[in-house]
Design an enzyme around this catalytic site. Structure first.
Site, PDB file in Angstrom:
ATOM      1  CG  ASN A  12      -1.509   1.400   1.454  1.00 19.92           C
ATOM      2  OD1 ASN A  12      -2.752   1.449   0.590  1.00 19.92           O
ATOM      3  ND2 ASN A  12      -1.420   2.045   2.454  1.00 19.92           N
ATOM      4  CD  GLU A  13      -1.659   5.877   0.316  1.00 20.51           C
ATOM      5  OE1 GLU A  13      -0.828   6.262   1.320  1.00 20.51           O
ATOM      6  OE2 GLU A  13      -2.719   6.447  -0.252  1.00 20.51           O
ATOM      7  CE1 TYR A  30      -9.060   8.682   0.932  1.00 19.00           C
ATOM      8  CE2 TYR A  30      -7.005   8.691   0.683  1.00 19.00           C
ATOM      9  CZ  TYR A  30      -7.999   8.050   1.078  1.00 19.00           C
ATOM     10  OH  TYR A  30      -8.178   6.729   1.401  1.00 19.00           O
ATOM     11  CD  GLU A  45      -6.300   3.891   0.409  1.00 18.03           C
ATOM     12  OE1 GLU A  45      -6.150   5.174   0.857  1.00 18.03           O
ATOM     13  OE2 GLU A  45      -5.595   3.182   0.867  1.00 18.03           O
ATOM     14  CD  GLN A 104     -10.506   3.176   5.438  1.00 15.62           C
ATOM     15  OE1 GLN A 104     -10.617   2.613   6.299  1.00 15.62           O
ATOM     16  NE2 GLN A 104      -9.048   3.610   5.597  1.00 15.62           N
TER      17      GLN A 104
END
Ligand code: AHR
Length: 507
Positions: A171-172, A243, A291, A348
């Protein structure tokens, strides 16, 4: 203010992969403990899963759910979350400065997925661990039996293999905030070896490699090139995250962010195709937008607790009408890139930047963003259509935060929309936002070759106060059936209220 659209059933973008309506559960804040799992809650079932939450997850219709992180996974020992509960260790979760009691782990998650009607999308730890532990988790989950790990699963209640199809390789991994952050080459090599061993264990799985965590990272582009150079032959998807937030209170610019998301998708696709061209490969790497959401209301308070505790409230953004409007448009943006975005996870699902919130001793409730997601997931299935749009536009300035330079967004159409031919239901479904904050929009859609005869419904999300929010006590923002949309000679005529998000179904 009028906007006209022309659709043609043969001019398509591609088939919408239902997995773009995925969710995400991370061991973070109250997502697991006090969210999906709360054995002492009145609604809990025999496994401690909150059935009120399960009901709302089913309403959202999430075909896949990513787990267990996020940043959390990069320090996670999956074995800690298996076996008898009273023997599971309590660990420090360095990612979120929390205690992880490991009362909920892989076996519980698989059970929960079955009850929630979702498929597991598992992430492996390539931060503090490596290919061997990743391979072992695939063996534990998917190998039928006869080995120590597969028999351990059977002893833990999983008699049949879990058949987990989708696997995120870390992840990331480009983020210095990541436990076990790796350089592009370190990660590329590790991901390649992990993918190889995982696919040798179960050739039916698909893997997702991490490029940059978002396109504002200084190494965006270089990172994708390097990682795909190493992993191209085994990778199925490239992971991207993004985001959005309205930190400076610039609503018109905030509502132009879907164009930013679309630009990011185009840039990520270009990176994938450039890597393929260099390799002279006919294979196409698809995108997993695993995400995405609005996240800013709670920013900056992530690690502020002096104590190490289990499940303290974290990232509990309470979403406004304006956020729901944006989320509706972000969903349209995913649909409008159906040819390359095959998986997407709203980040989420519960309590943590989430459409569903829970009260410790009370019920579960729907945030504003719940509504566009539930409608898009239910009706936005089928073929995404191209459109020719003619209508008024606006310019708007936007700063991502107070220290960032202003960016001028020019020529933003007031209408933001996606058009889906739902072949199973024989419907054309229109998801349309009017970004004009003051004026209604007269929308005309020419559906000439669809043989459409009637409007089934128009659902509208609108509130006179763009900052209106929902709560456990009151659902202030929810869709309302709107009258007046009509079909005349193959042309739909509808009115979109100012600052509204709409779904129109036509058959
Ligand atoms: O979703 C919250 C966090 O955002 C995730 O843990 C991480 O992957 C991202 O930075």
């Amino acid at each position: 203010m009028k906007t006209s659209v022309i659709l043609n059933r043969n001019f398509t973008i591609g088939e919408i992969d239902e997995r773009i309506y995925g969710g995400f559960i991370e061991h973070l804040g109250r997502a697991v403990y006090g969210g999906i799992y709360q054995p002492d809650h009145p609604s809990a079932d025999a496994d401690g899963f909150r059935t009120d939450v399960l009901g709302l997850i089913r309403e959202l219709g999430m075909p896949v759910t990513r787990y267990p992180g996020g940043n959390f996974v990069s320090g996670y020992n999956w074995e800690d979350g298996t076996g008898p509960r009273d023997r599971r260790p309590v660990r420090l979760d360095l990612a979120w400065k929390a205690l992880e009691p490991n009362k909920f782990g892989t076996d519980e998650f698989i059970k929960w997925c079955r009850r929630a009607g979702t498929a597991p999308m598992m992430a492996v730890n390539l931060g503090t661990r490596g290919p061997a532990e990743a391979q072992q988790l695939v063996e534990y989950c998917n190998f039928p039996g006869g080995t120590e790990l597969s028999e351990r699963r059977r002893a833990n209640g999983g008699r049949e293999p879990y058949r987990v199809k989708l696997w995120c390789l870390g992840n990331e991994m480009d983020g210095p905030w990541q436990t076990g952050h790796r350089t592009a080459d370190e990660y590329g090599r590790t991901a390649l070896e992990a993918a190889k061993m995982m696919k040798w264990t179960d050739p039916s799985i698909e893997v997702i490699v991490c490029g940059s965590s978002n396109d504002a990272m200084p190494t965006f582009g270089y990172r994708e090139e390097t990682v795909l150079e190493h992993t191209y032959d085994l990778a199925d998807y490239l992971s991207i995250h993004r985001y959005f937030g309205n930190r400076c209170g610039q609503t018109p610019g905030y509502l132009a962010q879907p164009e930013e998301m679309a630009g990011f998708i185009r840039r990520a696709v270009a990176c994938c195709d450039a890597a393929g061209a260099k390799k002279k490969s006919s294979k196409k790497i698809m995108l997993s937008f695993d995400e995405w959401n609005v996240w800013f209301h709670s920013n900056g308070r992530e690690k502020e607790s002096p104590e190490w505790t289990v499940g303290r409230p974290l990232l509990e953004d309470v979403y406004t009408m304006e956020d729901a409007l944006l989320v509706g448009m972000l969903l349209s943006t995913l649909q409008n890139h159906a040819d390359r975005v095959k998986i997407a996870c709203l980040a989420q699902s519960v309590n943590v930047i989430a459409p569903i919130m829970t009260e410790k001793d009370g019920g579960a409730w729907r945030q504003t963003i719940f509504h566009p997601f539930a409608l898009a997931s239910k009706y936005g299935r089928g073929i995404a259509l191209q459109s020719v749009v003619e209508g008024p536009c606006y310019d708007a300035e936007f700063r991502t935060d107070a220290d960032a330079p202003p960016v001028l967004h020019r020529g933003i159409p007031y209408l933001h929309a996606s058009f889906v031919h739902n072949t199973e239901r024989s419907e054309v479904v229109i998801f349309a936002a009017n970004r004009n904050l003051a004026e209604p929009m007269e929308l005309e859609v020419r559906l000439g070759d669809f043989d459409a005869v009637s409007v089934i419904e128009q659902q509208t999300l609108h509130h006179s106060d763009l900052k209106a929010v929902n709560s456990a006590e009151r659902e202030e923002v929810a869709p309302v059936a709107q009258q007046g949309a009509a079909l005349e000679n193959g042309t739909l005529k509808a009115v979109l209220l100012p600052a509204s998000w709409n779904m129109l179904r036509i058959s």
